[in-house]
Design a protein around this motif. Structure first.
Motif, PDB file in Angstrom:
ATOM      1  N   VAL A  22     -18.699 -32.948 -28.209  1.00  0.00           N
ATOM      2  CA  VAL A  22     -18.589 -31.344 -26.929  1.00  0.00           C
ATOM      3  C   VAL A  22     -19.105 -30.575 -28.800  1.00  0.00           C
ATOM      4  N   SER A  23     -20.222 -29.253 -28.085  1.00  0.00           N
ATOM      5  CA  SER A  23     -20.358 -28.003 -28.629  1.00  0.00           C
ATOM      6  C   SER A  23     -20.034 -27.412 -27.617  1.00  0.00           C
ATOM      7  N   ILE A  24     -19.516 -25.905 -27.993  1.00  0.00           N
ATOM      8  CA  ILE A  24     -19.315 -24.912 -27.412  1.00  0.00           C
ATOM      9  C   ILE A  24     -18.818 -23.923 -27.722  1.00  0.00           C
ATOM     10  N   ALA A  25     -19.608 -22.706 -27.663  1.00  0.00           N
ATOM     11  CA  ALA A  25     -19.073 -20.943 -28.155  1.00  0.00           C
ATOM     12  C   ALA A  25     -18.918 -20.224 -27.415  1.00  0.00           C
ATOM     13  N   PHE A  26     -17.348 -20.238 -27.420  1.00  0.00           N
ATOM     14  CA  PHE A  26     -16.668 -19.257 -26.028  1.00  0.00           C
ATOM     15  C   PHE A  26     -16.864 -17.574 -27.020  1.00  0.00           C
ATOM     16  N   PRO A  27     -17.543 -16.725 -26.052  1.00  0.00           N
ATOM     17  CA  PRO A  27     -18.002 -15.780 -26.200  1.00  0.00           C
ATOM     18  C   PRO A  27     -16.800 -14.575 -26.695  1.00  0.00           C
ATOM     19  N   ASP A  28     -16.154 -14.045 -27.450  1.00  0.00           N
ATOM     20  CA  ASP A  28     -15.587 -12.736 -27.455  1.00  0.00           C
ATOM     21  C   ASP A  28     -15.507 -11.896 -26.309  1.00  0.00           C
ATOM     22  N   GLY A  29     -13.964 -11.993 -26.320  1.00  0.00           N
ATOM     23  CA  GLY A  29     -13.875 -11.330 -24.861  1.00  0.00           C
ATOM     24  C   GLY A  29     -13.753 -12.080 -23.835  1.00  0.00           C
ATOM     25  N   GLY A  30     -14.895 -13.178 -23.599  1.00  0.00           N
ATOM     26  CA  GLY A  30     -15.343 -13.635 -22.571  1.00  0.00           C
ATOM     27  C   GLY A  30     -14.591 -14.034 -21.769  1.00  0.00           C
ATOM     28  N   PHE A  31     -14.438 -14.358 -20.179  1.00  0.00           N
ATOM     29  CA  PHE A  31     -13.072 -15.619 -19.483  1.00  0.00           C
ATOM     30  C   PHE A  31     -14.177 -16.777 -19.459  1.00  0.00           C
ATOM     31  N   TYR A  32     -13.639 -17.959 -19.962  1.00  0.00           N
ATOM     32  CA  TYR A  32     -14.885 -18.670 -20.283  1.00  0.00           C
ATOM     33  C   TYR A  32     -14.082 -20.444 -18.762  1.00  0.00           C
ATOM     34  N   ALA A  33     -14.703 -20.864 -18.377  1.00  0.00           N
ATOM     35  CA  ALA A  33     -14.102 -21.332 -17.496  1.00  0.00           C
ATOM     36  C   ALA A  33     -14.862 -23.092 -17.905  1.00  0.00           C
ATOM     37  N   LEU A  34     -13.179 -24.310 -18.152  1.00  0.00           N
ATOM     38  CA  LEU A  34     -14.276 -25.290 -18.740  1.00  0.00           C
ATOM     39  C   LEU A  34     -14.026 -25.924 -17.137  1.00  0.00           C
ATOM     40  N   LEU A  35     -14.848 -26.487 -16.348  1.00  0.00           N
ATOM     41  CA  LEU A  35     -14.827 -26.805 -15.046  1.00  0.00           C
ATOM     42  C   LEU A  35     -14.809 -28.007 -15.107  1.00  0.00           C
ATOM     43  N   GLY A  36     -13.825 -29.577 -14.226  1.00  0.00           N
ATOM     44  CA  GLY A  36     -14.776 -30.862 -14.237  1.00  0.00           C
ATOM     45  C   GLY A  36     -13.577 -31.784 -13.832  1.00  0.00           C
ATOM     46  N   PRO A  37     -14.007 -32.240 -13.072  1.00  0.00           N
ATOM     47  CA  PRO A  37     -12.829 -33.439 -12.090  1.00  0.00           C
ATOM     48  C   PRO A  37     -11.926 -34.111 -13.109  1.00  0.00           C
ATOM     49  N   SER A  38     -10.685 -34.783 -12.373  1.00  0.00           N
ATOM     50  CA  SER A  38      -9.439 -35.142 -12.930  1.00  0.00           C
ATOM     51  C   SER A  38     -10.150 -35.989 -14.435  1.00  0.00           C
ATOM     52  N   HIS A 192      -9.898 -27.444 -12.246  1.00  0.00           N
ATOM     53  CA  HIS A 192     -10.895 -28.421 -11.426  1.00  0.00           C
ATOM     54  C   HIS A 192     -11.378 -27.461  -9.445  1.00  0.00           C
ATOM     55  N   ASP A 193     -10.962 -26.947  -9.800  1.00  0.00           N
ATOM     56  CA  ASP A 193     -11.834 -25.869  -8.399  1.00  0.00           C
ATOM     57  C   ASP A 193     -12.852 -24.756  -9.063  1.00  0.00           C
ATOM     58  N   GLN A 194     -14.210 -25.286  -8.332  1.00  0.00           N
ATOM     59  CA  GLN A 194     -15.428 -25.039  -8.425  1.00  0.00           C
ATOM     60  C   GLN A 194     -14.984 -23.579  -8.338  1.00  0.00           C
ATOM     61  N   GLU A 195     -14.627 -23.247  -6.695  1.00  0.00           N
ATOM     62  CA  GLU A 195     -14.316 -21.873  -6.631  1.00  0.00           C
ATOM     63  C   GLU A 195     -13.742 -21.000  -7.642  1.00  0.00           C
ATOM     64  N   GLU A 196     -12.926 -21.162  -7.754  1.00  0.00           N
ATOM     65  CA  GLU A 196     -11.764 -20.821  -8.936  1.00  0.00           C
ATOM     66  C   GLU A 196     -12.997 -20.451 -10.215  1.00  0.00           C
ATOM     67  N   ALA A 197     -13.682 -21.167 -11.056  1.00  0.00           N
ATOM     68  CA  ALA A 197     -14.336 -20.954 -11.814  1.00  0.00           C
ATOM     69  C   ALA A 197     -15.575 -20.285 -12.005  1.00  0.00           C
ATOM     70  N   LEU A 198     -16.180 -20.372 -10.002  1.00  0.00           N
ATOM     71  CA  LEU A 198     -17.323 -19.518  -9.332  1.00  0.00           C
ATOM     72  C   LEU A 198     -16.574 -18.182  -9.847  1.00  0.00           C
ATOM     73  N   THR A 199     -15.572 -17.625  -8.801  1.00  0.00           N
ATOM     74  CA  THR A 199     -15.025 -16.232  -8.994  1.00  0.00           C
ATOM     75  C   THR A 199     -14.732 -15.423 -10.615  1.00  0.00           C
ATOM     76  N   MET A 200     -14.436 -16.121 -11.205  1.00  0.00           N
ATOM     77  CA  MET A 200     -13.242 -15.035 -12.207  1.00  0.00           C
ATOM     78  C   MET A 200     -14.092 -15.581 -13.494  1.00  0.00           C
TER      79      MET A 200
END
Ligand SMILES: Nc1ncnc2c1ncn2[C@@H]1O[C@H](COP(=O)(O)OP(=O)(O)O)[C@@H](O)[C@H]1O
Ligand SMILES: [Mg+2]
Length: 355
Positions: A22-38, A192-200
């Motif tokens: 897994v490779s991910i860059a999390f931007p400075d000051g950003g709000f990043y959601a990690l989404l996925g099933p259990s 794991h809540d897609q709506e939460e990931a989308l809105t936040m």
């Protein structure tokens, strides 16, 4: 500039690959959601970033520093879990002060910082209470205050709102976003809540079986998902399958579906098209024809679910069901059992590789 980076990180437990390259860059000051099933590896990745666990291979970089060998207490991370373990016998203020006290700061400066943190989460008046005298949402705010009072570089949140009921959760989503913006802290939010990931979030990474399968701003992923999995995991999608034609697919009955977005598929193989339910227009087959929008299918309404401001129609077509989402704006509704025509544009159609 990415503040946190994971590069080719893998972690196995026995024979099970919890994280696979897994490779991910999390931007400075950003709000990043990690989404996925259990079980997709979200908590494992967060624990690696925090330093509670260590990768088998790969790098974890915070600021510009590789932290693979840095212990958790030196990484300057704030964390909030679903089960925000507060100390039950300590007051709210003492709970928040805990991380500062162990650092040996002066009483006066601790009191000042605790007050600031409690004000930020709007609990300024409740510092003397015990955790059991607070609501679930208030306790979660205490956990948040405790995480940010030490001025961490990164805030890691592992499903922090999932124990709250729906109405409170929505309030806390807004509140959490406000606080994150106010202090501008790089935040990694597991859900794991897609709506939460989308809105936040500003960016979303979708994990599946330990792999990052999709990455980008919420709207980009929603509008042009790269796989059936992400199309259906982030939001609702109709998946149509057929033979690839180059600019779309041909269904088994010969109907051509044209897509203007998505991967360019070679002809000859199988491919899928994803269409969001709200992009499809529906009309009774006997009504005056809709303006042609490029793609058209006929079917019969098998079910209609009324949800107040909107309705969902389930339209049967040769044994397949197509979902159509309609705003209830006062137009006459279509009854179950009616024959209907569905229309949507190539721009609303995303071509994806067959699953
Ligand atoms: N300490 C561990 N020992 C063995 N297996 C683990 C351990 N931690 C996680 N796993 C396994 O790794 C996978 C990913 O787990 P986790 O990261 O907790 O998923 P998520 O947070 O996305 O639900 C799961 O199959 C889980 O059972
Ligand atoms: Mg988890």
């Amino acid at each position: 500039m990415a503040d946190v980076q994971v590069e080719s990180v893998s972690r196995s437990f026995g024979a099970h690959k919890a994280l696979d390259d897994v490779s991910i860059a999390f931007p400075d000051g950003g709000f990043y959601a990690l989404l996925g099933p259990s079980g997709s590896g979200k908590t494992t990745l967060l624990r690696l970033i925090a330093g509670f666990d260590f990768p088998d291979s790969g790098r974890i970089i915070i600021g510009r520093e590789g932290v693979e060998r840095v212990p958790v207490e030196k990484r300057r991370i704030g964390m909030v879990f679903q089960n925000y373990a507060l100390f039950p016998n300590m007051s709210v203020a003492d709970n928040v002060a805990f991380g500062l006290s162990v650092r040996g700061e002066s009483k006066a400066s601790i009191a000042r910082e605790v007050r600031q943190a409690l004000d930020l989460v709007q609990l300024g008046k409740l510092g003397e209470r015990r955790p059991h005298q607070l609501s679930g949402g208030q306790r979660q705010r205490v956990a948040l205050a405790r995480a940010i009072v030490t001025k961490p570089r990164v805030l890691l949140l592992d499903e922090p709102l999932s124990a709250l009921d729906k109405a409170l959760r929505v309030d806390m989503q807004v509140e959490l976003k406000r606080i994150q913006r106010e202090i501008g802290i790089t935040t990694i939010f597991v859900t794991h809540d897609q709506e939460e990931a989308l809105t936040m979030s500003d960016r979303i990474g979708i994990l599946r079986d330990g792999r990052l399968v999709e990455e980008g701003p919420p709207e980009d992923i929603y509008n042009s998902p790269k796989s059936e999995f992400s199309a259906t995991f982030l939001g609702d999608a109709n998946i149509l399958r057929g033979d690839a034609t180059g600019d779309g697919i041909r269904l088994s009955d010969g109907t051509a579906i044209v897509a203007s977005g998505g991967v360019a598929n070679a002809t000859g193989g199988k491919a899928s098209c994803a269409v969001r339910p709200e992009r499809i227009k529906i009309a009774t087959a006997t009504a005056s024809p809709l303006a042609a929008e490029g793609n058209m299918l006929r079917g019969r309404v098998s079910k209609r679910i009324f949800a107040g401001n909107s309705s969902t129609y389930f339209v049967d077509r040769m044994g397949e069901v197509i979902k159509v989402h309609v705003q209830n704006s006062g137009a006459t509704k279509i009854e179950e059992g009616n024959d209907v025509v569905l229309h949507w544009s190539p721009e609303s159609t995303v071509l994806i590789s067959a699953a």
